[in-house]
Motif scaffolding. Sequence first.
Motif, PDB file in Angstrom:
ATOM      1  N   ARG A 135     -23.222   7.798  19.368  1.00 52.16           N
ATOM      2  CA  ARG A 135     -21.833   8.228  19.163  1.00 52.16           C
ATOM      3  C   ARG A 135     -20.893   7.045  19.289  1.00 52.16           C
ATOM      4  O   ARG A 135     -21.095   6.168  20.141  1.00 52.16           O
ATOM      5  CB  ARG A 135     -21.447   9.283  20.196  1.00 52.16           C
ATOM      6  CG  ARG A 135     -22.121  10.613  19.989  1.00 52.16           C
ATOM      7  CD  ARG A 135     -21.698  11.582  21.083  1.00 52.16           C
ATOM      8  NE  ARG A 135     -20.292  11.942  20.975  1.00 52.16           N
ATOM      9  CZ  ARG A 135     -19.844  12.868  20.128  1.00 52.16           C
ATOM     10  NH1 ARG A 135     -20.670  13.512  19.344  1.00 52.16           N
ATOM     11  NH2 ARG A 135     -18.562  13.159  20.084  1.00 52.16           N
ATOM     12  N   VAL A 192     -18.048   5.338  20.731  1.00 48.78           N
ATOM     13  CA  VAL A 192     -17.335   5.595  21.984  1.00 48.78           C
ATOM     14  C   VAL A 192     -16.132   4.694  22.162  1.00 48.78           C
ATOM     15  O   VAL A 192     -15.250   4.980  22.968  1.00 48.78           O
ATOM     16  CB  VAL A 192     -18.252   5.460  23.218  1.00 48.78           C
ATOM     17  CG1 VAL A 192     -19.276   6.573  23.244  1.00 48.78           C
ATOM     18  CG2 VAL A 192     -18.921   4.098  23.266  1.00 48.78           C
ATOM     19  N   ASP A 193     -16.065   3.574  21.429  1.00 48.33           N
ATOM     20  CA  ASP A 193     -14.881   2.731  21.606  1.00 48.33           C
ATOM     21  C   ASP A 193     -14.679   1.856  20.376  1.00 48.33           C
ATOM     22  O   ASP A 193     -15.625   1.543  19.658  1.00 48.33           O
ATOM     23  CB  ASP A 193     -15.025   1.850  22.852  1.00 48.33           C
ATOM     24  CG  ASP A 193     -13.672   1.352  23.352  1.00 48.33           C
ATOM     25  OD1 ASP A 193     -12.648   1.756  22.758  1.00 48.33           O
ATOM     26  OD2 ASP A 193     -13.631   0.578  24.321  1.00 48.33           O
ATOM     27  N   HIS A 229     -12.583   8.068   8.665  1.00 48.91           N
ATOM     28  CA  HIS A 229     -11.645   8.890   7.914  1.00 48.91           C
ATOM     29  C   HIS A 229     -10.491   9.293   8.809  1.00 48.91           C
ATOM     30  O   HIS A 229     -10.454  10.387   9.376  1.00 48.91           O
ATOM     31  CB  HIS A 229     -12.343  10.117   7.338  1.00 48.91           C
ATOM     32  CG  HIS A 229     -11.515  10.768   6.294  1.00 48.91           C
ATOM     33  ND1 HIS A 229     -10.715  11.846   6.550  1.00 48.91           N
ATOM     34  CD2 HIS A 229     -11.319  10.444   5.004  1.00 48.91           C
ATOM     35  CE1 HIS A 229     -10.071  12.184   5.455  1.00 48.91           C
ATOM     36  NE2 HIS A 229     -10.430  11.339   4.496  1.00 48.91           N
ATOM     37  N   ILE A 230      -9.552   8.371   8.954  1.00 53.63           N
ATOM     38  CA  ILE A 230      -8.408   8.607   9.838  1.00 53.63           C
ATOM     39  C   ILE A 230      -7.157   8.440   9.017  1.00 53.63           C
ATOM     40  O   ILE A 230      -7.124   7.673   8.067  1.00 53.63           O
ATOM     41  CB  ILE A 230      -8.414   7.619  11.017  1.00 53.63           C
ATOM     42  CG1 ILE A 230      -8.596   6.197  10.500  1.00 53.63           C
ATOM     43  CG2 ILE A 230      -9.515   7.977  11.997  1.00 53.63           C
ATOM     44  CD1 ILE A 230      -8.685   5.174  11.593  1.00 53.63           C
ATOM     45  N   ILE A 266     -12.240   7.723  17.256  1.00 55.17           N
ATOM     46  CA  ILE A 266     -13.245   8.233  18.193  1.00 55.17           C
ATOM     47  C   ILE A 266     -13.325   9.754  18.096  1.00 55.17           C
ATOM     48  O   ILE A 266     -14.401  10.342  18.120  1.00 55.17           O
ATOM     49  CB  ILE A 266     -12.929   7.778  19.632  1.00 55.17           C
ATOM     50  CG1 ILE A 266     -12.970   6.266  19.704  1.00 55.17           C
ATOM     51  CG2 ILE A 266     -13.924   8.384  20.610  1.00 55.17           C
ATOM     52  CD1 ILE A 266     -12.485   5.704  21.014  1.00 55.17           C
ATOM     53  N   ALA A 267     -12.153  10.391  17.942  1.00 56.86           N
ATOM     54  CA  ALA A 267     -12.155  11.850  17.817  1.00 56.86           C
ATOM     55  C   ALA A 267     -12.868  12.271  16.539  1.00 56.86           C
ATOM     56  O   ALA A 267     -13.555  13.285  16.504  1.00 56.86           O
ATOM     57  CB  ALA A 267     -10.720  12.373  17.831  1.00 56.86           C
ATOM     58  N   ALA A 268     -12.705  11.494  15.467  1.00 57.03           N
ATOM     59  CA  ALA A 268     -13.284  11.876  14.183  1.00 57.03           C
ATOM     60  C   ALA A 268     -14.730  11.417  14.049  1.00 57.03           C
ATOM     61  O   ALA A 268     -15.468  11.939  13.223  1.00 57.03           O
ATOM     62  CB  ALA A 268     -12.455  11.278  13.056  1.00 57.03           C
ATOM     63  N   GLN A 269     -15.138  10.439  14.832  1.00 65.74           N
ATOM     64  CA  GLN A 269     -16.473   9.847  14.696  1.00 65.74           C
ATOM     65  C   GLN A 269     -16.676   9.324  13.276  1.00 65.74           C
ATOM     66  O   GLN A 269     -17.781   9.362  12.730  1.00 65.74           O
ATOM     67  CB  GLN A 269     -17.566  10.868  15.055  1.00 65.74           C
ATOM     68  CG  GLN A 269     -17.571  11.262  16.516  1.00 65.74           C
ATOM     69  CD  GLN A 269     -18.094  10.147  17.398  1.00 65.74           C
ATOM     70  OE1 GLN A 269     -19.208   9.647  17.228  1.00 65.74           O
ATOM     71  NE2 GLN A 269     -17.274   9.705  18.342  1.00 65.74           N
ATOM     72  N   SER A 270     -15.614   8.840  12.660  1.00 63.51           N
ATOM     73  CA  SER A 270     -15.732   8.293  11.312  1.00 63.51           C
ATOM     74  C   SER A 270     -14.506   7.422  11.056  1.00 63.51           C
ATOM     75  O   SER A 270     -13.579   7.377  11.879  1.00 63.51           O
ATOM     76  CB  SER A 270     -15.810   9.399  10.268  1.00 63.51           C
ATOM     77  OG  SER A 270     -14.515   9.895   9.992  1.00 63.51           O
ATOM     78  N   PRO A 305      -3.365   2.267  19.332  1.00 60.96           N
ATOM     79  CA  PRO A 305      -3.951   3.308  20.203  1.00 60.96           C
ATOM     80  C   PRO A 305      -4.181   4.614  19.444  1.00 60.96           C
ATOM     81  O   PRO A 305      -5.184   5.303  19.651  1.00 60.96           O
ATOM     82  CB  PRO A 305      -2.904   3.492  21.292  1.00 60.96           C
ATOM     83  CG  PRO A 305      -2.110   2.235  21.297  1.00 60.96           C
ATOM     84  CD  PRO A 305      -2.121   1.721  19.886  1.00 60.96           C
ATOM     85  N   VAL A 306      -3.256   4.942  18.562  1.00 60.01           N
ATOM     86  CA  VAL A 306      -3.394   6.190  17.793  1.00 60.01           C
ATOM     87  C   VAL A 306      -4.607   6.103  16.873  1.00 60.01           C
ATOM     88  O   VAL A 306      -5.426   7.025  16.790  1.00 60.01           O
ATOM     89  CB  VAL A 306      -2.111   6.470  16.986  1.00 60.01           C
ATOM     90  CG1 VAL A 306      -2.323   7.655  16.054  1.00 60.01           C
ATOM     91  CG2 VAL A 306      -0.938   6.716  17.907  1.00 60.01           C
ATOM     92  N   ARG A 351      -7.252   4.172  17.159  1.00 62.34           N
ATOM     93  CA  ARG A 351      -8.478   4.147  17.945  1.00 62.34           C
ATOM     94  C   ARG A 351      -8.879   5.565  18.361  1.00 62.34           C
ATOM     95  O   ARG A 351     -10.022   5.996  18.221  1.00 62.34           O
ATOM     96  CB  ARG A 351      -8.255   3.281  19.193  1.00 62.34           C
ATOM     97  CG  ARG A 351      -9.366   3.382  20.207  1.00 62.34           C
ATOM     98  CD  ARG A 351      -9.064   2.533  21.421  1.00 62.34           C
ATOM     99  NE  ARG A 351     -10.085   2.729  22.441  1.00 62.34           N
ATOM    100  CZ  ARG A 351     -10.034   3.701  23.337  1.00 62.34           C
ATOM    101  NH1 ARG A 351      -9.017   4.547  23.342  1.00 62.34           N
ATOM    102  NH2 ARG A 351     -11.007   3.846  24.219  1.00 62.34           N
ATOM    103  N   ARG A 352      -7.889   6.288  18.834  1.00 65.05           N
ATOM    104  CA  ARG A 352      -8.118   7.647  19.312  1.00 65.05           C
ATOM    105  C   ARG A 352      -8.591   8.535  18.157  1.00 65.05           C
ATOM    106  O   ARG A 352      -9.535   9.303  18.280  1.00 65.05           O
ATOM    107  CB  ARG A 352      -6.789   8.138  19.865  1.00 65.05           C
ATOM    108  CG  ARG A 352      -6.765   9.496  20.385  1.00 65.05           C
ATOM    109  CD  ARG A 352      -5.323   9.895  20.584  1.00 65.05           C
ATOM    110  NE  ARG A 352      -4.591   8.976  21.445  1.00 65.05           N
ATOM    111  CZ  ARG A 352      -3.295   8.677  21.276  1.00 65.05           C
ATOM    112  NH1 ARG A 352      -2.612   9.182  20.284  1.00 65.05           N
ATOM    113  NH2 ARG A 352      -2.696   7.864  22.106  1.00 65.05           N
ATOM    114  N   GLU A 353      -7.928   8.403  17.018  1.00 61.12           N
ATOM    115  CA  GLU A 353      -8.317   9.191  15.861  1.00 61.12           C
ATOM    116  C   GLU A 353      -9.757   8.876  15.445  1.00 61.12           C
ATOM    117  O   GLU A 353     -10.532   9.774  15.113  1.00 61.12           O
ATOM    118  CB  GLU A 353      -7.383   8.880  14.679  1.00 61.12           C
ATOM    119  CG  GLU A 353      -5.990   9.425  14.851  1.00 61.12           C
ATOM    120  CD  GLU A 353      -5.966  10.938  14.785  1.00 61.12           C
ATOM    121  OE1 GLU A 353      -6.641  11.502  13.916  1.00 61.12           O
ATOM    122  OE2 GLU A 353      -5.304  11.540  15.642  1.00 61.12           O
TER     123      GLU A 353
END
Lengths: 443, 146
Positions: B78, B80-81, B115-116, B109-113, B102-103, B105-107
């Motif tokens: 996964r 993770v960072d 595609h942000i 990791i949340a998406a695991q892709s 930061p936004v 990065r967060r997107e």
Amino acid sequence: MPSRRVSQPPPGRIRTHSIALAVVFWSGLALAVAPWWYGDAGPVLIGAGRVTGLVGGYVLLVQITLVSRIPPVERWLGGSALAWHRDLGIVVVAATLAHVGFTVTGYAVLDRTPLVFEVRSVLTGYTAMVSALVATLVLVAVVATATHAVRARLSYERWYRIHLAAYLVLLLGYGHQFADGRELERPGFARAYWCVLYVLALGSLAWGRLVRPVRMNLRHRLRVDRVVDESPQIVSVYVTGRRLADLSAKAGQFFRWRFLARGMWWQSHPFSLSAAPNGDWLRVTVKVVGDHTEDMCEMLRPGLPVIVSGPSGDFTADRRTRFRALLVAGGTGISPIRALLEELPPRAVVIYRASRWQDIVFREELHWLALAREASVVYVIGPRDAPGPSHAMSPVGLRELVPDVRLRDVYVCGPDGLVAATDRTLRELKVPRRQIHLDRFEF
Amino acid sequence: MRRALLGILGVAMGTVLLVAAKARQPVPAPAPGPAALAMPAGPAATVRLPAGTYTVTGPVERTPHGVVQLRISVAGGRLVDVVALRLPVGGRSTEVNQRAVPVLRREAIAAQSAHIHAVSGATNTSRAYAGSLQAALDAAVHGARH
């Protein structure tokens, strides 16, 4: 007179639509959350934030539809639409606060930053997030003022004005859903489906609150005919108009009335019809309390134009499941009861509850209606805790008054306390729930 | 009121159940064989990263204001960072990136892709960020490790 009883239409079939409504609600919810289920797997907290956000947004649109006054909602849910609206309001707030909490905490964990910084980062880093925050605050305020405790201390007018701010929630909240919502930001099923949901909710609102009332008022052109004192505190307003015979209203239903006099035209009030619609006039009977009703008697000159929205409510004779009925009225709750007595089958029993004899209205009308409909009217007069009334309204007393109560439909209208107490009594007497029809004074 | 409480309880339990079930959704095993590896996942799909703990450095992406380069960390298959090694600096760029990175990065990791969606006001950085991230993820899928 058996012949007359045979001519009565059979009892209505009630609640056949409740299953359909439940299916629509749940499948709509499932489709609303499905894009998340089939989307990317993210951290658990953020996932919880997304699910609660989708649920909150969906229930908010259901809330709008419930008060849109479109015919299916008015006919199938009637008074319980408002009860659902109040209960679901609390669910929307809970889901929204959970959505905010989970999302911000989830991001804070991801970023390994304190919550306070994360809040700032979320507010500045995303589109339309400040307006979403305002929407959340407005939502909390609107729902807080609608709870029983606060609602009881506000006048209807003030509460209504605060409640109108709920439209702001929709306006301010939708931006962040479509700009930042992972499921909605890009074209695809989720976005299309949510667009349809918005169109349906807003379309229902426009249809039920704008198009239908405008068409109806243009057609019927209602005017005040005369105002009659029923008691020192209670007046009846007779309203006439064109083609009243085509009006689809039934006894027991209510309209929202807007009298176009100076200082009154901008507020509308829900009042039940106090006589069955008859093609010549409509009548409402109003107790003079509150800011609005006091003005009413002074301002209502004959010929004054009236705008109505309705008819609304499912407190009607076609909801009955039995051939006989018991009607319980408290105070001005007599209005719809008096109207229903005309449309219910003969041999109904009316229990009319009031604190003082001066508060009783329609004595003569009830007398001749009782004669014509073979009904009996029982007056239960006195303070709530006096021995007579408290016995009459107890399970034992009610059984004495109406021995076959379990075989009757029971229509109850009056102040909250009376309706709730009577409901409890009826449950104790094992009257089936589908035979109990309640109409509360609350909006 | 009773219904409202039931409703809240229902939302709470429903959310817990859904999120728990989603977390246990079987992540497809890394595709075996060279045929699958030859066709890395498209940009819209969640990337299927090989199991293990490792980091991958993405290539340098250019923007009109400077360059962007990222390093991703993977643990247990996964993402993770995401660490930004190089970002455009100076003038408004620094300020914009402090907000946008930061936004992003967060997107990610949340998406695991990769595609942000772009952060408003930081379109170029967002695009370069997604580009470097996609390249790093592709490299990870192909087994490049640092």
